[in-house]
Design a protein around this motif. Structure first.
Motif, mmCIF file in Angstrom:
data_model
loop_
_atom_site.group_PDB
_atom_site.id
_atom_site.type_symbol
_atom_site.label_atom_id
_atom_site.label_comp_id
_atom_site.label_asym_id
_atom_site.label_seq_id
_atom_site.Cartn_x
_atom_site.Cartn_y
_atom_site.Cartn_z
ATOM 1 N N ASP A 138 -34.411 -19.899 58.435
ATOM 2 C CA ASP A 138 -35.481 -19.991 59.425
ATOM 3 C C ASP A 138 -36.551 -18.945 59.133
ATOM 4 O O ASP A 138 -36.247 -17.803 58.754
ATOM 5 N N ASN B 99 -34.279 -15.489 58.205
ATOM 6 C CA ASN B 99 -32.881 -15.196 58.498
ATOM 7 C C ASN B 99 -31.966 -15.904 57.500
ATOM 8 O O ASN B 99 -32.427 -16.632 56.617
ATOM 9 N N ASN B 100 -30.664 -15.686 57.635
ATOM 10 C CA ASN B 100 -29.744 -16.234 56.633
ATOM 11 C C ASN B 100 -29.501 -17.732 56.792
ATOM 12 O O ASN B 100 -28.754 -18.324 56.015
ATOM 13 N N GLN B 101 -30.133 -18.347 57.783
ATOM 14 C CA GLN B 101 -30.127 -19.806 57.917
ATOM 15 C C GLN B 101 -31.370 -20.419 57.272
ATOM 16 O O GLN B 101 -31.520 -21.648 57.257
ATOM 17 N N THR C 228 -38.028 -23.855 61.343
ATOM 18 C CA THR C 228 -36.827 -24.164 60.572
ATOM 19 C C THR C 228 -37.066 -24.034 59.077
ATOM 20 O O THR C 228 -38.206 -23.911 58.606
ATOM 21 N N ASN D 230 -28.765 -11.853 60.187
ATOM 22 C CA ASN D 230 -27.566 -12.575 60.640
ATOM 23 C C ASN D 230 -27.370 -12.503 62.152
ATOM 24 O O ASN D 230 -26.331 -12.883 62.662
#
Length: 513
Positions: A347, A343-345, A366, A405
């Motif tokens: 993760d 994902n855009n974090q 993470t 997102n």
């Protein structure tokens, strides 16, 4: 001596005049059988330009000073390469209507288009030619990877306002690979990524026995197999293709290769003690993430990670350490890889199936971190486990697509698309789309532009906001663009679905610039 020369000259002149007048009557007889004069008006089209894969339509004004009993036939030809003297016939009517598949040309090296008009009574030919420049007609859009015989692969291309920024037309070009190269790709392509090979923008594609490149300038075949490597390989079976900043990624028979094809070739596979699966998660974000690779090792039963693919950085592959948190990433045996994403974090998301219970679950780790005091990368940690036991028909799913997102992903059976919303403690599920009668879902992918998230820029407003769906009814493949509305729940705007028809069986879709 001079007098003699003059007498000889006088005699030659006299002989010429006698012969001239003797023939005069015969020549004048042509006045009653006057040959027609054919004039092709080239005003307004003295130079021609056409986009590759578009139709060249030309209906020249032809003035015929003729007699009623005369008929004419027409033949259009074009040389097979600029400056070539070898020509092929492309039309036999006065109006030319020809689909151009030649590669784009430079301004100073056009093709020669020739119209020959033949007077069938006299046999005389009248010739008119035009310089023809062919421009690149393929830009940003959807690459449709398809098969018409379940053995070989062809490629079509879609440009439209839905998938092409600053473009207000719709252009669908069918079977462009075989049109340009004379035959489809041998074998079924299973993976493809847009990248740069040397100075050329290419689609890097793989089958179960080949790795090849396709130049997006004209869709001509580029380097393949050993030409993409410093040394020949024992196998070119492709399991996965991807890219991160300054590296292209290739997985083949449990080995992973990485190199920057813009300036180099693939060398030896990365040294490690893992069998690399074909389903891996790579973080392609432009800002050099702490960890670029994360995957589940089926033979070792744990998650593993690699900080970097760069030759100057840490390329060691390590197991994710044990944890007493939401799950233990180091002790997770007997699972099967189903799908993976990032994902855009940053993760890492892994959809796994238990080989014994057939239970599905989503394991999230993470992005990892960085210990600035000791100058070392800190590994990923378990973040969340999502139990998918109640997901309807997930055991029949063949396609998966993740939103980067939102805490939402889609899976598709042969006829239905479901959304999984996992933001809450317990996930929820919803039916989002049902295929038309007699149509089978063959592909599903989120629409992301080809350089996302490899670069930092303003992306297209539709980036990450629509699904690209492929269906097949046994004779025809269709591409459907499904807008996603109601952020967070994966609702599909049914009234604004756009469908494109006329393809083969769609294996998958991707994007190019």
């Amino acid at each position: 001596m001079k007098t003699i020369k003059f007498k000889y000259l006088y005699g030659l002149v006299s002989l010429f005049l006698v012969l001239f007048y003797a023939c005069k009557d015969d020549l004048s007889s042509l006045d009653t059988n006057k040959l027609p004069n054919v004039i092709v008006d080239t005003v307004g089209n003295s130079k021609l330009t056409v986009f590759q894969f578009d139709k060249l339509t030309l209906d020249p004004k032809v003035n015929l000073e003729t007699i009623k009993d005369r008929t004419f036939k027409y033949e259009w030809t074009i040389n097979i390469e600029p400056s070539s003297t070898e020509y092929i016939v492309i039309g036999n009517q006065k109006k030319l209507d020809y689909q151009v598949s030649f590669v784009p040309t430079s301004i100073d090296r056009p093709h020669q288009l020739v119209l020959k008009i033949t007077d069938e009574k006299s046999g005389l030919d009248y010739i008119q030619d035009w310089p023809l420049q062919i421009r690149n007609g393929i830009g940003e859009g959807i690459v449709v990877v398809e098969t018409y015989d379940n053995t070989n692969t062809d490629i079509s291309h879609i440009m439209s306002p839905l998938v092409t920024p600053d473009f207000n037309l719709e252009k669908i070009r069918y079977k462009i690979y075989s049109s340009v190269n004379g035959a489809p790709i041998s074998g079924l392509v299973n993976s493809m990524v847009y990248t740069k090979l040397g100075a050329n923008n290419v689609l890097l594609a793989g089958t179960n026995n080949n790795l090849l490149s396709i130049k997006t300038l004209d869709y001509s075949a580029g380097d393949q197999k050993e030409k993409l490597f410093y040394a020949p390989q024992s196998s070119y079976s492709t399991g996965f293709l991807g890219n991160v900043v300054q590296n292209d990624i290739y997985v083949s028979e449990g080995k992973i290769y990485s190199n920057w094809l813009q300036i180099s070739k693939f060398g030896l596979p990365n040294a490690n003690n893992y069998t690399i699966p074909n389903i891996i998660a790579i973080n392609s974000r432009y800002d050099y993430p702490n960890i670029v690779l994360n995957f589940y090792s089926e033979d070792k039963g744990h998650f593993a990670y690699q900080p970097s693919f760069a030759s100057y950085a840490d390329r060691t592959m390590r197991p994710v350490p044990s944890s007493a948190g939401v799950f233990n990433p180091n002790q997770l045996p007997n699972k099967k890889n189903i799908a993976a994403s990032v994902n855009n974090q940053g993760d890492f998301l892994h959809l796994l199936k238990d080989k014994t219970t057939n239970k599905y679950g989503l394991w999230i780790l993470t992005a990892g971190g960085y210990d600035s005091e000791n100058w070392v990368i800190t590994p990923s940690n378990p973040k969340k486990y999502v139990d998918l036991s109640n997901a309807p028909e997930i055991d029949q799913a063949t396609q998966f697509a993740f939103l980067d997102n939102q805490q939402t992903f889609f899976y598709a059976t042969k006829t239905k698309i479901y959304a999984v919303i996992y933001a809450a403690t317990n996930p929820s599920f919803g039916l989002r789309y049902t295929a038309a009668a007699n149509e089978e879902i063959t592909s599903l992918k989120m629409y992301y532009q080809a350089d996302y998230p490899l670069v930092s820029r303003d992306f297209f407003s539709k980036n990450g906001k629509q699904l690209i769906l492929g269906t097949y009814n046994g004779t025809e493949g269709k591409v459907h663009v499904l807008p996603i509305v109601n952020e967070g729940v994966g609702t599909i705007d049914q009234t604004n679905i756009k469908t494109y028809t006329g393809f083969g069986k769609i294996l998958f879709t991707t994007t190019q610039l």
